[in-house]
Design a protein around this motif. Structure first.
Motif, PDB file in Angstrom:
ATOM      1  N   ARG A 187       0.832  -1.210   0.000  1.00 21.12           N
ATOM      2  CA  ARG A 187       0.000   0.000   0.000  1.00 21.12           C
ATOM      3  C   ARG A 187       0.869   1.265   0.000  1.00 21.12           C
ATOM      4  N   LEU A 188       1.993   1.223   0.689  1.00 24.92           N
ATOM      5  CA  LEU A 188       2.917   2.359   0.660  1.00 24.92           C
ATOM      6  C   LEU A 188       3.460   2.555  -0.755  1.00 24.92           C
ATOM      7  N   GLY A 189       3.834   1.440  -1.412  1.00 29.74           N
ATOM      8  CA  GLY A 189       4.332   1.549  -2.779  1.00 29.74           C
ATOM      9  C   GLY A 189       3.301   2.144  -3.718  1.00 29.74           C
ATOM     10  N   ILE A 190       2.046   1.740  -3.559  1.00 30.93           N
ATOM     11  CA  ILE A 190       0.977   2.272  -4.400  1.00 30.93           C
ATOM     12  C   ILE A 190       0.819   3.774  -4.183  1.00 30.93           C
ATOM     13  N   GLU A 191       0.848   4.187  -2.929  1.00 31.97           N
ATOM     14  CA  GLU A 191       0.721   5.616  -2.617  1.00 31.97           C
ATOM     15  C   GLU A 191       1.843   6.421  -3.259  1.00 31.97           C
ATOM     16  N   ARG A 192       3.073   5.885  -3.184  1.00 33.85           N
ATOM     17  CA  ARG A 192       4.219   6.614  -3.730  1.00 33.85           C
ATOM     18  C   ARG A 192       4.180   6.653  -5.267  1.00 33.85           C
ATOM     19  N   VAL A 193       3.814   5.554  -5.915  1.00 35.26           N
ATOM     20  CA  VAL A 193       3.750   5.548  -7.377  1.00 35.26           C
ATOM     21  C   VAL A 193       2.640   6.468  -7.864  1.00 35.26           C
ATOM     22  N   THR A 194       1.514   6.468  -7.179  1.00 36.65           N
ATOM     23  CA  THR A 194       0.416   7.365  -7.541  1.00 36.65           C
ATOM     24  C   THR A 194       0.852   8.828  -7.449  1.00 36.65           C
ATOM     25  N   ALA A 195       1.576   9.159  -6.400  1.00 38.18           N
ATOM     26  CA  ALA A 195       2.073  10.530  -6.245  1.00 38.18           C
ATOM     27  C   ALA A 195       3.088  10.875  -7.333  1.00 38.18           C
ATOM     28  N   LEU A 196       3.910   9.913  -7.722  1.00 36.55           N
ATOM     29  CA  LEU A 196       4.894  10.134  -8.778  1.00 36.55           C
ATOM     30  C   LEU A 196       4.189  10.435 -10.101  1.00 36.55           C
ATOM     31  N   CYS A 197       3.127   9.674 -10.385  1.00 33.82           N
ATOM     32  CA  CYS A 197       2.370   9.917 -11.616  1.00 33.82           C
ATOM     33  C   CYS A 197       1.672  11.274 -11.576  1.00 33.82           C
ATOM     34  N   ALA A 198       1.204  11.672 -10.413  1.00 32.01           N
ATOM     35  CA  ALA A 198       0.562  12.979 -10.289  1.00 32.01           C
ATOM     36  C   ALA A 198       1.560  14.107 -10.536  1.00 32.01           C
ATOM     37  N   LYS A 199       2.792  13.898 -10.157  1.00 34.91           N
ATOM     38  CA  LYS A 199       3.806  14.944 -10.293  1.00 34.91           C
ATOM     39  C   LYS A 199       4.311  15.079 -11.723  1.00 34.91           C
ATOM     40  N   TYR A 200       4.612  13.929 -12.359  1.00 32.81           N
ATOM     41  CA  TYR A 200       5.245  13.974 -13.682  1.00 32.81           C
ATOM     42  C   TYR A 200       4.299  13.614 -14.822  1.00 32.81           C
ATOM     43  N   GLY A 201       3.140  13.087 -14.496  1.00 29.36           N
ATOM     44  CA  GLY A 201       2.227  12.632 -15.534  1.00 29.36           C
ATOM     45  C   GLY A 201       2.358  11.137 -15.738  1.00 29.36           C
ATOM     46  N   ARG A 202       1.207  10.486 -15.859  1.00 27.88           N
ATOM     47  CA  ARG A 202       1.206   9.028 -15.980  1.00 27.88           C
ATOM     48  C   ARG A 202       2.010   8.561 -17.186  1.00 27.88           C
ATOM     49  N   ASP A 203       1.786   9.174 -18.342  1.00 29.54           N
ATOM     50  CA  ASP A 203       2.465   8.731 -19.556  1.00 29.54           C
ATOM     51  C   ASP A 203       3.968   8.933 -19.464  1.00 29.54           C
ATOM     52  N   THR A 204       4.396  10.011 -18.821  1.00 28.82           N
ATOM     53  CA  THR A 204       5.833  10.260 -18.669  1.00 28.82           C
ATOM     54  C   THR A 204       6.480   9.196 -17.784  1.00 28.82           C
ATOM     55  N   VAL A 205       5.816   8.846 -16.695  1.00 28.17           N
ATOM     56  CA  VAL A 205       6.367   7.820 -15.802  1.00 28.17           C
ATOM     57  C   VAL A 205       6.455   6.479 -16.527  1.00 28.17           C
ATOM     58  N   LEU A 206       5.412   6.123 -17.282  1.00 29.19           N
ATOM     59  CA  LEU A 206       5.439   4.854 -18.006  1.00 29.19           C
ATOM     60  C   LEU A 206       6.528   4.851 -19.076  1.00 29.19           C
ATOM     61  N   ALA A 207       6.666   5.969 -19.776  1.00 33.87           N
ATOM     62  CA  ALA A 207       7.706   6.055 -20.796  1.00 33.87           C
ATOM     63  C   ALA A 207       9.095   5.976 -20.172  1.00 33.87           C
ATOM     64  N   ALA A 208       9.272   6.604 -19.024  1.00 33.52           N
ATOM     65  CA  ALA A 208      10.567   6.524 -18.336  1.00 33.52           C
ATOM     66  C   ALA A 208      10.865   5.087 -17.929  1.00 33.52           C
ATOM     67  N   GLY A 209       9.841   4.345 -17.490  1.00 34.73           N
ATOM     68  CA  GLY A 209      10.045   2.935 -17.147  1.00 34.73           C
ATOM     69  C   GLY A 209      10.547   2.137 -18.328  1.00 34.73           C
ATOM     70  N   ASP A 210       9.941   2.352 -19.502  1.00 35.37           N
ATOM     71  CA  ASP A 210      10.404   1.656 -20.699  1.00 35.37           C
ATOM     72  C   ASP A 210      11.831   2.069 -21.060  1.00 35.37           C
ATOM     73  N   ALA A 211      12.131   3.354 -20.912  1.00 36.53           N
ATOM     74  CA  ALA A 211      13.477   3.831 -21.230  1.00 36.53           C
ATOM     75  C   ALA A 211      14.512   3.205 -20.300  1.00 36.53           C
ATOM     76  N   LEU A 212      14.166   3.016 -19.048  1.00 39.71           N
ATOM     77  CA  LEU A 212      15.089   2.392 -18.098  1.00 39.71           C
ATOM     78  C   LEU A 212      15.356   0.940 -18.465  1.00 39.71           C
ATOM     79  N   LEU A 213      14.342   0.221 -18.950  1.00 39.38           N
ATOM     80  CA  LEU A 213      14.550  -1.150 -19.404  1.00 39.38           C
ATOM     81  C   LEU A 213      15.504  -1.179 -20.594  1.00 39.38           C
ATOM     82  N   ASP A 214      15.291  -0.270 -21.538  1.00 42.04           N
ATOM     83  CA  ASP A 214      16.159  -0.217 -22.714  1.00 42.04           C
ATOM     84  C   ASP A 214      17.594   0.139 -22.331  1.00 42.04           C
ATOM     85  N   TYR A 215      17.735   1.044 -21.378  1.00 46.00           N
ATOM     86  CA  TYR A 215      19.077   1.442 -20.941  1.00 46.00           C
ATOM     87  C   TYR A 215      19.817   0.274 -20.301  1.00 46.00           C
TER      88      TYR A 215
END
Length: 554
Positions: A195-223
């Motif tokens: 539940r703590l992880g969910i709260e933190r990820v939700t806040a991260l998406c609110a700050k940077y935008g959901r699509d940006t966070v998802l795109a960054a995740g894909d970029a990290l996998l590629d890196y």
């Protein structure tokens, strides 16, 4: 209505934003881990930290795992595909929590590691998974001929449905536990971590935008993939082989094992050979093998590669199905982590032929463990105490090995003596490093540990370990480290395949293996030899025989 997120068009994310979001994801998993440890009840989690936390994307790819226990990655990469196969994503809702542990139908690697996985929703769409596992030191005093003897098998099922606890599921689990009070409290701690992880990820998406966070995740996998491929490409092409043996109290023979690593350009293939699966809890399911390979290759190729699914893309792994290293139902798997340690030795031994300066000599190569089970005289309730004990870490090209530590696939702490003697009817008589157990070399191998327990009340005891008949090997002329052993005090009846009984007042001594040395002993700095003698790591007569008078400065 909540629904799974459809694959969105990839958007460009600048490297700085990607790095910031990547660091945030890593921090979230670490914070989840600390919450799990601090909220837990059992000594195995709150003191020994036998747990792990992670975040995964909606495809089931690891985004990041906290720096806890590499072995637990096997449970994570296994359970999410099973969840997605068994449950329609369109039917999932915020607050759904899936629980599972089975090695064959649940993606786990052994039954004590119970996984909780919860989808994360943002604006009605699923964006990720919060996942954690904790070793519930409860499934003790059982046989290990096959999986049905090893505990309750849980396929991935809902423990919570839209935030509502499924009490019948929880009651079924707890009824099959020997220490249900601990299990309930630890499961609640696991819930809190996710539940703590969910709260933190939700806040991260609110700050940077959901699509940006998802795109960054894909970029990290590629890196991570690019870095891993670049590291492999720097190695010379070819096939490199190494073989070793595995011994364990559960079996009466040594098991030969081998690894062949083929490097071709920027990819690596690892093939393993081992005997048929055994009627003992030493077999590994494929996800256990994969997590071991990912850890070992990353450690040698490039330790700075991000711990996500991208690092696995250049790697392929094969092992005969039905063998010890890739077992099939209904093989027992409880003690698989000791076998995983030998797989690391195989990989390191093969890669030492390519980059010996990056590889450590063989570490203790074992997970020496003791599981005590007894009854509290006050209320007849069952108590279970599990301890896994560290040993020597292998010498490196430029440094001595570490003494008395956990290595490779396990990364737990010890249970402090004070906590042990308060919680359980046991007394620890000795806890010390084992003199002379570090392999000699230009760099000395790490030393093993000795723990001597006295039972203050009758209890059953199960011992596990390895390197009891084979020594951890050295590299580049380094000598082997000391072997492990189990010894029993007066009156203790002989143990059968690691299991036996202690009466009140009886003792058991557990000695863990040391580790191999690196480089020829005669090349060791005389000042280092003198320091080893002064610190009583080795006696002067033995040092003279190993290092010679010149190396001793005399």
């Amino acid at each position: 209505m909540s629904h799974a997120m459809e694959p969105a068009p990839r958007i460009a994310v600048d490297p700085i934003t990607t790095e910031v979001i990547g660091s945030a994801l890593s921090s979230i998993t670490e914070e989840m881990g600390e919450a799990l440890v601090r909220a837990s009840y059992s000594t195995n989690i709150k003191e020994r930290r036998d747990c792990s936390t992670a975040l995964f994307n909606t495809r089931g790819d690891a985004l990041c795992q906290a720096e806890h226990i590499p072995m637990h990655l096997g449970s994570f990469i296994g359970i999410l595909p099973h969840i997605l196969q068994r449950h329609a994503v369109a039917d999932m809702r915020p607050g759904d929590v899936f629980v599972g542990n089975d090695a064959y139908e649940g993606g786990g690697t052994h039954l004590p590691d119970i996984v909780l996985a919860e989808p994360i929703f943002v604006d009605g769409a699923m964006v990720a998974w919060a996942v954690n596992t904790a070793h519930h030191a409860d499934f003790a005093d059982r046989g290990h001929a096959h999986i049905y003897q090893e505990g309750l098998r849980i396929p991935p099922i809902r423990l919570y449905r839209a935030g509502v606890l499924q009490t019948d599921v929880q009651e079924l689990i707890l009824l099959n536990c020997q220490v249900p009070r601990e299990r309930l409290s630890d499961l609640r701690a696991q819930m809190a971590a996710n539940r703590l992880g969910i709260e933190r990820v939700t806040a991260l998406c609110a700050k940077y935008g959901r699509d940006t966070v998802l795109a960054a995740g894909d970029a990290l996998l590629d890196y991570a993939e690019r870095k891993m491929r670049a590291g492999i490409a720097a190695f010379p092409d070819g096939t490199y082989r190494f073989s070793d043996v595995f011994d364990n109290p559960e079996i009466d023979r040594d098991l030969p094992m081998s690894c062949a690593i083929t490097i071709a350009g920027d990819s690596m293939h690892l093939h393993f050979e081992s005997p048929d699966q055994v009627r003992a809890g030493l077999n590994m399911v494929r996800t256990a093998l994969l997590s071991t390979v990912y850890y070992a290759v990353k450690a040698v190729v490039d330790p700075t590669v991000l711990p996500n699914a991208g690092l696995a893309r250049p790697l392929s792994v094969t092992a005969r199905e039905g063998s010890v290293l890739n077992c099939a139902h209904p093989a027992a798997v409880n003690g698989r982590v000791s076998t995983c340690q030998r797989v690391v030795d195989l990989i390191f031994g093969a890669l030492a032929q390519v980059v010996p300066e990056r590889v450590v000599a063989a570490c203790n190569g074992a997970v020496a463990s003791a599981t005590f089970v007894g009854e509290n005289p006050q209320d007849r309730s069952i108590w279970v105490y599990l301890e896994t004990i560290g040993g020597g870490s292998g010498a490196r090209a430029t440094k001595d090995g570490l003494d008395g530590v956990h290595v490779h696939m396990t990364n737990t702490s010890n249970l402090p003596v004070e906590a042990l003697e308060i919680e359980y009817p046991l007394t620890l008589l000795r806890y010390e490093l084992v003199d002379g157990s570090g392999g000699a070399g230009r760099q000395r191998g790490g030393m093993g540990l000795r723990r001597v327990y006295r039972a203050e009340a009758p209890c059953r005891l199960r011992l596990d370990g390895a390197r009891l008949r084979s020594a951890p090997w050295g590299l580049e002329g380094g000598r082997p480290g000391g072997m492990g052993r189990f010894a029993f005090g007066p009156g203790v009846a002989p143990f059968q395949h690691g299991s036996g009984f202690l009466e009140a007042g009886q003792t058991v001594e557990i000695v863990t293996p040391g580790a191999g040395g690196y480089g020829p002993p005669e090349a060791r700095d005389p000042a280092a030899v003198a320091r080893d003698i002064a610190e009583r790591r080795i006696d002067a007569e033995t040092a003279r025989g190993l290092y010679g008078a010149a190396a001793m400065g005399r």
